[in-house]
Design an enzyme around this catalytic site. Sequence first.
Site, PDB file in Angstrom:
ATOM      1  N   ARG A   1       0.827  -1.219   0.000  1.00  0.00           N
ATOM      2  CA  ARG A   1       0.000   0.000   0.000  1.00  0.00           C
ATOM      3  C   ARG A   1       0.860   1.268   0.000  1.00  0.00           C
ATOM      4  NH1 ARG A   1      -0.596   4.759   2.574  1.00  0.00           N
ATOM      5  NH2 ARG A   1      -0.109   3.709   4.534  1.00  0.00           N
ATOM      6  N   ASP A   2       1.494   1.578   1.099  1.00  0.00           N
ATOM      7  CA  ASP A   2       2.270   2.829   1.157  1.00  0.00           C
ATOM      8  C   ASP A   2       3.454   2.751   0.199  1.00  0.00           C
ATOM      9  OD1 ASP A   2       2.850   5.369   1.989  1.00  0.00           O
ATOM     10  OD2 ASP A   2       3.364   4.857   4.049  1.00  0.00           O
TER      11      ASP A   2
ATOM     12  N   HIS B   1       9.061   7.621   7.530  1.00  0.00           N
ATOM     13  CA  HIS B   1       9.665   7.628   6.201  1.00  0.00           C
ATOM     14  C   HIS B   1      11.138   8.017   6.370  1.00  0.00           C
ATOM     15  CE1 HIS B   1       5.996   7.121   3.585  1.00  0.00           C
ATOM     16  NE2 HIS B   1       5.461   7.242   4.797  1.00  0.00           N
TER      17      HIS B   1
ATOM     18  N   HIS C   1       5.602   5.226  12.359  1.00  0.00           N
ATOM     19  CA  HIS C   1       5.515   5.057  10.890  1.00  0.00           C
ATOM     20  C   HIS C   1       6.420   6.120  10.267  1.00  0.00           C
ATOM     21  CE1 HIS C   1       2.991   4.426   7.093  1.00  0.00           C
ATOM     22  NE2 HIS C   1       3.592   5.581   6.836  1.00  0.00           N
TER      23      HIS C   1
ATOM     24  N   CYS D   1       4.266   9.542  -0.418  1.00  0.00           N
ATOM     25  CA  CYS D   1       2.842   9.856  -0.422  1.00  0.00           C
ATOM     26  C   CYS D   1       2.576  10.828  -1.559  1.00  0.00           C
ATOM     27  CB  CYS D   1       2.430  10.466   0.910  1.00  0.00           C
ATOM     28  SG  CYS D   1       0.712  11.003   0.919  1.00  0.00           S
TER      29      CYS D   1
ATOM     30  N   ASN E   1       9.237   4.662   2.623  1.00  0.00           N
ATOM     31  CA  ASN E   1       9.126   4.206   4.008  1.00  0.00           C
ATOM     32  C   ASN E   1      10.486   3.641   4.395  1.00  0.00           C
ATOM     33  OD1 ASN E   1       6.256   3.725   2.771  1.00  0.00           O
ATOM     34  ND2 ASN E   1       5.965   3.692   4.985  1.00  0.00           N
TER      35      ASN E   1
END
Length: 286
Positions: free
Chosen positions: A13-14, A207, A205, A238, A247
């Site tokens: 996903r990310d 990056h 979370h 993003c 990430n």
Amino acid sequence: MSDFVEIFEMGPRDGLQNEKRLIPAADKIALVNLLSSIGFRRIEVTSFVSPKWVPQMADAAEVLAGISRAPGISYAALTPNLKGYEAARAARADEVAIFASASEGFSQANLNCSISQSLERFAPVAEAARADGIPLRGYVSVVTDCPFDGPTPPAQVARVAAALRDMGCYEISLGDTIGHGTPHTIRAMLKAVLAEVPAAQLAGHYHDTRGRALENIEQSLALGLRVFDAAVGGLGGCPYAPGAAGNVATEAVAARLADLGFETGLNPVLLGKAAEMARSLRLENP
Ligand code: HMG
Ligand code: MG
């Protein structure tokens, strides 16, 4: 003394949401299936967002329908509103996540509404998830720095994290969306959040834009956090955060945690293979 730290895998996903080339659903399914053999308990597979906003995630239902579900793994999806939630439930997502921002500028860019409007939109999602017995996770983005509004006040992060917790999120993931956090700013932010939400309900979370994510994880471990989001191969970014890089790479986090004496339960050889597969999906981009 060994201690367990969970890595929540974000790659499908990310990791992939920002890729320009539309990656075939079959390749995403193959990545999720490989990830399912490594030891993760939770994998974020996709997001049910507007395909006009994030075209890469338009195949969310197809990907969730195509994966081979391994027992004991929760396959997660992002859901920004009730429409997304209903699609995620129909696709049998095991858990869903709502995602808020700690700054007004990023809220507008990412969700096209203010922070308080986003919380209003999340309330019916939270209610439906509770009624359906589907676990709900929450994100707070731009927890230290915002590409639009500059440094984020820690109290603002604490306020949004508490609102998500009050809505029923079992865990709040704190996003350094653009990877500008330092151990100093992460610590100040966590101190404020921990006054509202216990470490056992928080995740980091981070990056890795400026290469400090591993230090930020160490700082968070020192303050009691034991869950971190990461993406194999360091994929990511993003679409609504200019300059946001990948990430932090799952394999780098797993290696650092092992050096520090923590257990992750992840198979390093298979993790290497998944990182290679993830990077090859990116390399095939023009
Ligand atoms: P909007 O344009 O204000 O929404 O976008 P709307 O309600 O006016 O709807 C516009 C169109 O989108 C309509 O279609 C809706 O049906 C459709 P039309 O009538 O024009 O044909 N629509 C949807 N379609 C599919 N699924 C849905 C959905 N909702 C509306 N769920 C909206 C508002 C929230 C939809 C939009 O802003 C959006 O999709 N945003 C998501 C952005 C995104 O995915 N960002 C990346 C994820 S967040 C992230 O990466 C950060 C994180 O990793 C943590 C960190 O690093 O900080 C989590
Ligand atoms: Mg992110």
